[in-house]
Motif scaffolding. Structure first.
Motif, PDB file in Angstrom:
ATOM      1  N   UNK A 104      -7.283  36.717 -27.343  1.00  0.00           N
ATOM      2  CA  UNK A 104      -6.193  37.681 -27.437  1.00  0.00           C
ATOM      3  C   UNK A 104      -6.597  38.976 -26.744  1.00  0.00           C
ATOM      4  N   UNK A 105      -5.581  39.685 -26.289  1.00  0.00           N
ATOM      5  CA  UNK A 105      -5.816  40.919 -25.539  1.00  0.00           C
ATOM      6  C   UNK A 105      -5.743  42.127 -26.459  1.00  0.00           C
ATOM      7  N   UNK A 106      -6.473  43.159 -26.089  1.00  0.00           N
ATOM      8  CA  UNK A 106      -6.422  44.456 -26.765  1.00  0.00           C
ATOM      9  C   UNK A 106      -6.119  45.507 -25.705  1.00  0.00           C
ATOM     10  N   UNK A 107      -5.037  46.244 -25.892  1.00  0.00           N
ATOM     11  CA  UNK A 107      -4.664  47.364 -25.032  1.00  0.00           C
ATOM     12  C   UNK A 107      -4.730  48.614 -25.901  1.00  0.00           C
ATOM     13  N   UNK A 108      -5.739  49.469 -25.644  1.00  0.00           N
ATOM     14  CA  UNK A 108      -5.978  50.660 -26.468  1.00  0.00           C
ATOM     15  C   UNK A 108      -5.849  51.903 -25.596  1.00  0.00           C
ATOM     16  N   UNK A 109      -5.087  52.892 -26.093  1.00  0.00           N
ATOM     17  CA  UNK A 109      -4.807  54.083 -25.286  1.00  0.00           C
ATOM     18  C   UNK A 109      -4.929  55.360 -26.110  1.00  0.00           C
ATOM     19  N   UNK A 110      -5.494  56.376 -25.477  1.00  0.00           N
ATOM     20  CA  UNK A 110      -5.530  57.721 -26.061  1.00  0.00           C
ATOM     21  C   UNK A 110      -5.803  58.711 -24.942  1.00  0.00           C
ATOM     22  N   UNK A 111      -5.155  59.893 -24.955  1.00  0.00           N
ATOM     23  CA  UNK A 111      -5.392  60.870 -23.888  1.00  0.00           C
ATOM     24  C   UNK A 111      -6.751  61.554 -23.952  1.00  0.00           C
ATOM     25  N   UNK A 112      -7.447  61.471 -25.083  1.00  0.00           N
ATOM     26  CA  UNK A 112      -8.795  62.031 -25.222  1.00  0.00           C
ATOM     27  C   UNK A 112      -9.794  60.896 -25.089  1.00  0.00           C
ATOM     28  N   UNK A 169      -8.110  30.832 -35.188  1.00  0.00           N
ATOM     29  CA  UNK A 169      -6.883  31.612 -35.196  1.00  0.00           C
ATOM     30  C   UNK A 169      -6.824  32.546 -36.396  1.00  0.00           C
ATOM     31  N   UNK A 170      -7.211  32.041 -37.578  1.00  0.00           N
ATOM     32  CA  UNK A 170      -7.179  32.907 -38.753  1.00  0.00           C
ATOM     33  C   UNK A 170      -8.144  34.080 -38.601  1.00  0.00           C
ATOM     34  N   UNK A 171      -9.307  33.838 -38.001  1.00  0.00           N
ATOM     35  CA  UNK A 171     -10.255  34.929 -37.759  1.00  0.00           C
ATOM     36  C   UNK A 171      -9.686  35.927 -36.763  1.00  0.00           C
ATOM     37  N   UNK A 172      -9.105  35.418 -35.685  1.00  0.00           N
ATOM     38  CA  UNK A 172      -8.540  36.304 -34.671  1.00  0.00           C
ATOM     39  C   UNK A 172      -7.385  37.121 -35.235  1.00  0.00           C
ATOM     40  N   UNK A 173      -6.548  36.487 -36.048  1.00  0.00           N
ATOM     41  CA  UNK A 173      -5.427  37.208 -36.652  1.00  0.00           C
ATOM     42  C   UNK A 173      -5.918  38.321 -37.567  1.00  0.00           C
TER      43      UNK A 173
END
Length: 409
Positions: free
Chosen positions: A283-291, A239-243
């Protein structure tokens, strides 16, 4: 230029209030694909479509249509959005595009028979709240649903998509019949889900691009140990690594600046006990960019951060891509139509990117498509606090109706 077409504010307000009561709980909206609330919403929409003098139907996957036939053969001008919600969602996300489109067609019916056929649609499973079938209704219309999906995809209770379809009176074997080959235009009215318009006091947003969206699941494996008997310097705490990973990922995207955004919103900690050092975390990562190039560069940075933090903490890490959606550019000619309609309605406007994903981004891959936004108060969305004023709702629907008149007559 077409004169402004004004939507009935009282009618649209009734639509919003009555649909908003279907699936409403003290914790927000829960209206998931094919569940009881979704079926009630479908039946309610069909009743309103009939009351508006339109031709109603439901296709093989549950998309609901209201049709105003045109006098000429040719392609269809389609508008709409979705009525499924996120868990603990709001009344306006998606729903306003359906209800505003219905109110727009009700107003346009008084203008006689259009040349081009107009339709309003309520699309299925935009949110993936029940099944991992994002944009299921739109994909079905475009012929993009895999033949194994109904039997392969399951909800959290293990119910297959095919079983849920049957419970809603639909035949999973007929999914392919939902495909359309007659669509010529798609317009989507939506609440902004951000606070740009609200903060600026601008009436209408003309969406130029919808961002590229990547979802990834990061799995960190450390060592499960006793919380009291294991010294801090001898731990491999997942958990500490993920955080630490999440914090450094967030900082990297913050350094990139707007419009880049990242969210780490879903966490699973095992074994999840106060007296146990966590041995495994997702844990999930939601990453967004129009380019797309910028988005992919930031994803490379995410992966570098995860590997570097894992080495420092003595844990293992795996990253799996769950979703990869390309940016979608809206049709320039349709944006001009929306701009002219906005000005005819006496509303202010600005061009802007969308921060969220929409059915329009997939529709744009096959059909000329454009979106217009109306303000969200305080930028709130995906929450019971989501709100757009009646004035902004009817203004957006009137701009939509005016644009539809220009396209169909």
């Amino acid at each position: 230029m077409t004169d402004a077409v004004h939507v009935d504010e009282q009618l649209l307000g009734r639509y919003v209030a009555e649909l908003g009561a279907i699936g409403e709980t003290p914790d927000g909206m829960y209206r998931f694909l094919y569940d009881e609330a979704w079926q009630r919403a479908r039946d309610t929409l069909l009743g309103w479509i009939t009351d508006a003098g339109l031709e109603g139907r439901v296709d093989a996957v549950g998309n609901v249509f209201g049709r105003l036939p045109g006098s000429a053969d040719g392609d269809v001008v389609l508008t709409g959005s979705h009525v499924d919600t996120v868990p603990s969602g709001g009344k306006y996300d998606g729903a306003l595009g359906v209800l505003g489109g219905l109110a727009a067609l009700a107003a346009l019916r008084a203008h006689g028979t259009p040349r081009r056929t107009l339709e309003v649609v309520s699309l299925c499973e935009e949110e993936s709240s029940r099944f991992p079938a994002n944009f299921f209704g739109t994909r079905a219309m475009l012929g993009l649903v895999g033949p194994d999906e109904p039997d392969r995809l399951r909800d959290r209770d293990g119910v297959t998509l095919a079983e849920a379809m049957r419970e809603a009176g639909l035949d999973p074997a007929a999914v392919s019949t939902a495909q359309r080959h007659d669509l010529g235009t798609f317009l989507e009215l939506h609440v902004e889900q951000g606070r740009v318009l609200a903060d600026e006091g601008t009436d209408i947003g003309l969406v130029e691009v919808i961002p590229g969206i990547a979802w990834e699941t990061v799995t960190v494996r450390g060592r499960q140990d006793h919380a009291g008997a294991t010294p801090m310097d001898l731990r491999a705490d997942a958990l500490q690594a993920a955080a630490q990973m999440a914090r450094e990922i967030t900082a990297a995207v913050e350094r990139e600046g707007r419009p880049a955004v990242v969210t780490t919103g879903r966490w699973t900690v095992e074994p999840g006990q106060p007296s146990v050092v966590p041995g495994r975390v997702e844990f999930s990562v939601d990453l967004r960019h129009p380019d797309l190039a910028v988005r992919d560069r930031l994803l490379d940075e995410v992966h570098r951060i995860c590997a570097d933090v894992a080495r420092r903490h003595g844990v293992e890490v795996d990253v799996v891509r769950d979703k990869d959606e390309q940016p979608a550019t809206m049709d320039a000619g349709l944006l001009d139509v929306l701009r002219e309609a906005t000005e005819a309605c006496g509303a202010s406007w600005r061009r802007m990117p969308s921060g969220a994903g929409h059915d329009s981004q997939l529709m744009a891959s096959r059909v000329p498509t454009a979106m217009l936004f109306v303000p969200s108060v305080e930028g709130r969305s995906h929450t019971p606090a989501e709100y757009t004023s009646p004035e902004d709702c009817v203004r957006g629907a009137s701009v939509l109706a005016t644009a539809l008149h220009r396209l169909a007559w």
